[in-house]
Design a protein around this motif. Structure first.
Motif, PDB file in Angstrom:
ATOM      1  N   THR A  39      21.095   9.850 -16.436  1.00  0.00           N
ATOM      2  CA  THR A  39      22.358   9.741 -17.167  1.00  0.00           C
ATOM      3  C   THR A  39      23.199   8.635 -16.550  1.00  0.00           C
ATOM      4  O   THR A  39      22.949   8.200 -15.425  1.00  0.00           O
ATOM      5  CB  THR A  39      23.167  11.055 -17.122  1.00  0.00           C
ATOM      6  OG1 THR A  39      23.571  11.298 -15.777  1.00  0.00           O
ATOM      7  CG2 THR A  39      22.359  12.226 -17.644  1.00  0.00           C
ATOM      8  N   THR A  40      24.204   8.225 -17.256  1.00  0.00           N
ATOM      9  CA  THR A  40      25.082   7.173 -16.735  1.00  0.00           C
ATOM     10  C   THR A  40      26.296   7.746 -16.025  1.00  0.00           C
ATOM     11  O   THR A  40      27.043   7.003 -15.409  1.00  0.00           O
ATOM     12  CB  THR A  40      25.555   6.255 -17.890  1.00  0.00           C
ATOM     13  OG1 THR A  40      26.196   7.054 -18.879  1.00  0.00           O
ATOM     14  CG2 THR A  40      24.393   5.496 -18.497  1.00  0.00           C
ATOM     15  N   GLU A  41      26.478   9.054 -16.098  1.00  0.00           N
ATOM     16  CA  GLU A  41      27.614   9.693 -15.430  1.00  0.00           C
ATOM     17  C   GLU A  41      27.318   9.871 -13.947  1.00  0.00           C
ATOM     18  O   GLU A  41      26.282  10.413 -13.576  1.00  0.00           O
ATOM     19  CB  GLU A  41      27.894  11.060 -16.047  1.00  0.00           C
ATOM     20  CG  GLU A  41      28.376  10.999 -17.478  1.00  0.00           C
ATOM     21  CD  GLU A  41      28.662  12.378 -18.036  1.00  0.00           C
ATOM     22  OE1 GLU A  41      29.044  13.273 -17.256  1.00  0.00           O
ATOM     23  OE2 GLU A  41      28.493  12.541 -19.236  1.00  0.00           O
ATOM     24  N   VAL A  42      28.253   9.415 -13.134  1.00  0.00           N
ATOM     25  CA  VAL A  42      28.111   9.544 -11.685  1.00  0.00           C
ATOM     26  C   VAL A  42      29.414  10.115 -11.140  1.00  0.00           C
ATOM     27  O   VAL A  42      30.475   9.505 -11.283  1.00  0.00           O
ATOM     28  CB  VAL A  42      27.814   8.182 -11.015  1.00  0.00           C
ATOM     29  CG1 VAL A  42      27.636   8.355  -9.522  1.00  0.00           C
ATOM     30  CG2 VAL A  42      26.588   7.528 -11.630  1.00  0.00           C
ATOM     31  N   LYS A 100      28.503   9.081  -6.109  1.00  0.00           N
ATOM     32  CA  LYS A 100      28.697   7.649  -5.914  1.00  0.00           C
ATOM     33  C   LYS A 100      28.835   7.315  -4.437  1.00  0.00           C
ATOM     34  O   LYS A 100      28.251   6.352  -3.952  1.00  0.00           O
ATOM     35  CB  LYS A 100      29.925   7.174  -6.686  1.00  0.00           C
ATOM     36  CG  LYS A 100      30.114   5.692  -6.639  1.00  0.00           C
ATOM     37  CD  LYS A 100      31.258   5.245  -7.519  1.00  0.00           C
ATOM     38  CE  LYS A 100      31.375   3.734  -7.440  1.00  0.00           C
ATOM     39  NZ  LYS A 100      32.344   3.194  -8.361  1.00  0.00           N
ATOM     40  N   GLU A 108      22.248   2.838  -4.809  1.00  0.00           N
ATOM     41  CA  GLU A 108      22.809   2.512  -6.105  1.00  0.00           C
ATOM     42  C   GLU A 108      21.977   1.465  -6.852  1.00  0.00           C
ATOM     43  O   GLU A 108      21.904   1.491  -8.079  1.00  0.00           O
ATOM     44  CB  GLU A 108      24.275   2.086  -6.001  1.00  0.00           C
ATOM     45  CG  GLU A 108      24.513   0.821  -5.201  1.00  0.00           C
ATOM     46  CD  GLU A 108      24.694   1.022  -3.721  1.00  0.00           C
ATOM     47  OE1 GLU A 108      24.341   2.091  -3.180  1.00  0.00           O
ATOM     48  OE2 GLU A 108      25.183   0.088  -3.058  1.00  0.00           O
ATOM     49  N   LEU A 136      19.118   2.796  -9.330  1.00  0.00           N
ATOM     50  CA  LEU A 136      19.434   3.584 -10.521  1.00  0.00           C
ATOM     51  C   LEU A 136      18.899   2.967 -11.802  1.00  0.00           C
ATOM     52  O   LEU A 136      18.778   3.659 -12.810  1.00  0.00           O
ATOM     53  CB  LEU A 136      20.947   3.799 -10.624  1.00  0.00           C
ATOM     54  CG  LEU A 136      21.542   4.663  -9.514  1.00  0.00           C
ATOM     55  CD1 LEU A 136      23.050   4.774  -9.691  1.00  0.00           C
ATOM     56  CD2 LEU A 136      20.899   6.037  -9.487  1.00  0.00           C
ATOM     57  N   ALA A 137      18.544   1.693 -11.765  1.00  0.00           N
ATOM     58  CA  ALA A 137      17.972   1.050 -12.941  1.00  0.00           C
ATOM     59  C   ALA A 137      16.610   1.668 -13.289  1.00  0.00           C
ATOM     60  O   ALA A 137      16.201   1.653 -14.445  1.00  0.00           O
ATOM     61  CB  ALA A 137      17.824  -0.445 -12.711  1.00  0.00           C
TER      62      ALA A 137
END
Length: 81
Positions: free
Chosen positions: A35-38, A43, A52, A55-56
């Motif tokens: 997901t894109t929510e962090v 973080k 980080e 994450l890609a």
């Protein structure tokens, strides 16, 4: 990963190893790399462990995180007080 391995080999405190383990376990349980929510906590952990950039590729991220946890578990088991 190499940086993490060398850093953990230099750790001379059982408590510090456990802290690293708990931190990464939190990330493994409460963070979804798909997901894109962090969250702010996730973080901070991602930045502290320089994850980080991974994450890609969520699969590579998950694999690396599991390797880090395995390394910590082995280091904790063999830790000499």
């Amino acid at each position: 990963m190499e940086n993490f391995v060398s850093k953990m080999k230099r750790v001379r405190s059982h408590k510090t190893l456990l802290t690293h383990q708990k931190t990464l376990q939190f990330l493994a349980q409460d963070f979804d790399p798909f997901t894109t929510e962090v969250s702010s906590e996730a973080k901070q952990i991602l930045e502290a462990y320089h994850l980080e950039g991974m994450l890609a590729d969520p699969f590579q991220f998950t694999n690396t995180l599991l390797q880090m946890l395995d390394l910590l578990e082995e280091r904790i088991k063999t830790f000499i007080h």
